[in-house]
Scaffold this motif. Structure first.
Motif, PDB file in Angstrom:
ATOM      1  N   PRO A  48       7.092 -64.544  28.009  1.00 11.19           N
ATOM      2  CA  PRO A  48       6.422 -63.300  27.592  1.00 11.19           C
ATOM      3  C   PRO A  48       4.923 -63.417  27.380  1.00 11.19           C
ATOM      4  N   HIS A  49       4.394 -64.607  27.143  1.00 15.24           N
ATOM      5  CA  HIS A  49       2.955 -64.730  26.921  1.00 15.24           C
ATOM      6  C   HIS A  49       2.155 -64.671  28.223  1.00 15.24           C
ATOM      7  N   ARG A  50       2.821 -64.717  29.344  1.00 14.99           N
ATOM      8  CA  ARG A  50       2.130 -64.668  30.633  1.00 14.99           C
ATOM      9  C   ARG A  50       1.839 -63.209  30.984  1.00 14.99           C
ATOM     10  N   ARG A  51       0.583 -62.878  31.067  1.00  8.22           N
ATOM     11  CA  ARG A  51       0.199 -61.529  31.473  1.00  8.22           C
ATOM     12  C   ARG A  51      -0.261 -61.491  32.929  1.00  8.22           C
ATOM     13  N   TYR A  52      -0.817 -62.585  33.397  1.00  4.67           N
ATOM     14  CA  TYR A  52      -1.165 -62.687  34.816  1.00  4.67           C
ATOM     15  C   TYR A  52      -0.366 -63.790  35.501  1.00  4.67           C
ATOM     16  N   HIS A  53      -0.268 -64.947  34.895  1.00  2.80           N
ATOM     17  CA  HIS A  53       0.349 -66.112  35.530  1.00  2.80           C
ATOM     18  C   HIS A  53       1.876 -66.073  35.436  1.00  2.80           C
ATOM     19  N   TYR A 161      -6.308 -57.820  37.117  1.00  3.74           N
ATOM     20  CA  TYR A 161      -6.184 -59.275  36.966  1.00  3.74           C
ATOM     21  C   TYR A 161      -7.074 -59.790  35.845  1.00  3.74           C
ATOM     22  N   ALA A 162      -8.335 -59.374  35.825  1.00  2.00           N
ATOM     23  CA  ALA A 162      -9.269 -59.834  34.798  1.00  2.00           C
ATOM     24  C   ALA A 162      -8.802 -59.404  33.409  1.00  2.00           C
ATOM     25  N   ALA A 163      -8.287 -58.188  33.306  1.00  2.00           N
ATOM     26  CA  ALA A 163      -7.789 -57.707  32.013  1.00  2.00           C
ATOM     27  C   ALA A 163      -6.566 -58.504  31.571  1.00  2.00           C
ATOM     28  N   ALA A 164      -5.696 -58.852  32.514  1.00  2.00           N
ATOM     29  CA  ALA A 164      -4.502 -59.618  32.172  1.00  2.00           C
ATOM     30  C   ALA A 164      -4.865 -61.023  31.706  1.00  2.00           C
ATOM     31  N   VAL A 165      -5.860 -61.625  32.342  1.00  2.00           N
ATOM     32  CA  VAL A 165      -6.316 -62.944  31.893  1.00  2.00           C
ATOM     33  C   VAL A 165      -6.867 -62.840  30.474  1.00  2.00           C
ATOM     34  N   ALA A 170      -6.041 -63.770  24.282  1.00  2.00           N
ATOM     35  CA  ALA A 170      -6.347 -62.851  23.186  1.00  2.00           C
ATOM     36  C   ALA A 170      -6.710 -63.587  21.905  1.00  2.00           C
ATOM     37  N   PHE A 171      -6.280 -64.821  21.764  1.00  8.33           N
ATOM     38  CA  PHE A 171      -6.570 -65.607  20.561  1.00  8.33           C
ATOM     39  C   PHE A 171      -8.012 -66.110  20.538  1.00  8.33           C
ATOM     40  N   VAL A 172      -8.735 -65.990  21.665  1.00 12.66           N
ATOM     41  CA  VAL A 172     -10.112 -66.478  21.750  1.00 12.66           C
ATOM     42  C   VAL A 172     -11.064 -65.349  21.351  1.00 12.66           C
TER      43      VAL A 172
END
Length: 221
Positions: A48-53, A161-165, A170-172
């Motif tokens: 679930p933590h994968r938004r792009y990969h 793609y950029a938004a998903a990365v 999100a923790f950064v």
């Protein structure tokens, strides 16, 4: 193969369908005796933590490897490496490629894959850390080009793609992310070429440079 405590029916039905299709694709490549490997890999890409990969990225890379296969010396080794290239993905770590390569070596050790081809798979997975294949490395060129093809997508898909990365990181903090992302993009643009196979270069190079340049402007704004 589901992680402990996970019920496969809890997945979204559409995602289940994607997983099943990918597993059958793995079986067609590596044989029915290795179905359990394809199942475990598909579960990993569905984390679930994968938004792009995730699953869609895996499928896209496999599709591009197929399209570029004529350039490869060992297309099936490239296909197997594509399955493993993001098998371990933790945005809070910097050694995902090395861990993915070790996973490939472990999971494929008991299959009938020849030692030389297994070594090539491991090498290719490790190469996706730098995406810098040698001029004579035709297998590496195919895998790296397939992995980076999203850079040359149409503007809307690139923005998604950029938004998903960004969601994966999100923790950064925003300022730290912008600086790190900009450094990655500048390093890519400083290369004489992003893509290495003739077909991928013709299809993606110009668009990738436009997309990356636009994102840089936004990051620096």
């Amino acid at each position: 193969m589901e992680p402990a405590g996970t019920d496969p029916v809890e997945r979204d039905p559409a995602e289940n369908q994607v997983v099943r299709a990918l597993v059958e694709r793995w079986v067609a490549l590596a044989g029915p005796a290795t179905r359990h490997i394809g199942e475990e890999l598909a579960v990993r890409y569905a984390e679930p933590h994968r938004r792009y990969h995730g699953l869609a990225h895996l499928a896209a890379v496999l599709d591009l490897v197929d399209e570029l296969a004529a350039h490869a010396d060992d297309p099936d080794a490239v296909r197997i490496a594509a399955w493993f290239h993001d098998a371990v993905y933790d945005p809070q770590r910097a050694d995902n490629e090395a861990r993915s390569a070790r996973l490939a070596a472990r999971m494929l050790a008991d299959t009938d894959l020849a030692p030389g081809r297994l070594a090539e798979v491991v090498r290719l997975v490790e190469l996706t850390e730098s995406h810098a294949p040698d001029d004579a490395d035709r297998d590496g060129q195919v895998l790296c080009d397939a992995d980076l093809a999203v850079l040359g997508a149409d503007p809307d898909r690139y923005a998604a793609y950029a938004a998903a990365v960004r969601e994966e990181y999100a923790f950064v903090p925003e300022e730290v992310f912008r600086a790190g992302r900009a450094a990655i993009l500048r390093a890519l643009l400083d290369r004489p070429r992003v893509f290495h196979t003739p077909e991928a270069s013709a299809r993606f190079e110009a668009a990738a440079r436009r997309n990356a340049g636009t994102e840089l402007l936004l990051l620096d704004a």
